[in-house]
Scaffold this active site. Sequence first.
Site, PDB file in Angstrom:
ATOM      1  N   HIS A  61       3.323  84.024  15.072  1.00  0.00           N
ATOM      2  CA  HIS A  61       2.130  84.773  15.603  1.00  0.00           C
ATOM      3  C   HIS A  61       1.741  84.420  16.925  1.00  0.00           C
ATOM      4  O   HIS A  61       1.615  83.097  17.221  1.00  0.00           O
ATOM      5  CB  HIS A  61       1.016  84.828  14.480  1.00  0.00           C
ATOM      6  N   LYS A  71      -4.325  76.676  19.740  1.00  0.00           N
ATOM      7  CA  LYS A  71      -4.076  76.182  18.416  1.00  0.00           C
ATOM      8  C   LYS A  71      -4.159  74.775  18.117  1.00  0.00           C
ATOM      9  O   LYS A  71      -3.222  74.223  18.696  1.00  0.00           O
ATOM     10  CB  LYS A  71      -3.157  76.901  17.384  1.00  0.00           C
ATOM     11  N   TYR A 131      -6.327  75.292  11.225  1.00  0.00           N
ATOM     12  CA  TYR A 131      -6.216  75.212  12.603  1.00  0.00           C
ATOM     13  C   TYR A 131      -7.386  75.627  13.527  1.00  0.00           C
ATOM     14  O   TYR A 131      -8.143  76.485  13.015  1.00  0.00           O
ATOM     15  CB  TYR A 131      -4.828  75.886  13.020  1.00  0.00           C
ATOM     16  N   ASP A 167       5.131  90.467   8.530  1.00  0.00           N
ATOM     17  CA  ASP A 167       5.751  89.398   9.385  1.00  0.00           C
ATOM     18  C   ASP A 167       7.142  89.845   9.207  1.00  0.00           C
ATOM     19  O   ASP A 167       7.964  89.814  10.107  1.00  0.00           O
ATOM     20  CB  ASP A 167       5.637  88.113   8.633  1.00  0.00           C
TER      21      ASP A 167
END
Length: 183
Positions: A61, A71, A131, A167
């Site tokens: 992603h 992140k 995250y 995904d």
Amino acid sequence: MNVIKTNLTGVLVIEPEFYEDARGFFFETYNKDKYLKGGLNFVFVQDNLSKSGKNTIRGLHYQAGVNAQGKLCQAITGNVIDVAVDIRFGSPTFGEHFSIELSGDNHKQIWIPPGFAHGFSVLSESAIFSYKCTAPYSKEDERAILFKDPQLDIDWKTDKPVVSDKDMKARLFSEIDKDFFYV
């Protein structure tokens, strides 16, 4: 805190100071001043937490444009293979990836700046993954690269991946938008 450079410029592995005794353990998952001294000068605006079962793959992603996210990632419990892919056009490492095992036992973190796709694969029976993000989630800017893209050749450490429908329909690396990230 120990900050380790990787083969991808900007992607860093962080080993926080960790204290353990008969009561248990303690470590700072984030301390602005210490991270600034380590070269991480970013403002975080969103924290995310997921729980996933064995063989789950989430990714690859990224967000494009003004909502591109940096992140700071870690596994709270369990073990994961965490992966960053350089999608910065013009970068000498464009299309290369870095992977590392993050776990609730090793307490390592990985900093992935904007301009990278990110994903992880769960090695343990389950994992809780956390995250911090430098930009909020934006559905309009959300993008994904197919986790099993043969050009990237990522070893997710599983023969039985569990992947979302979304995904599974992600685009190939060769099809990513060329107007979002440049070095």
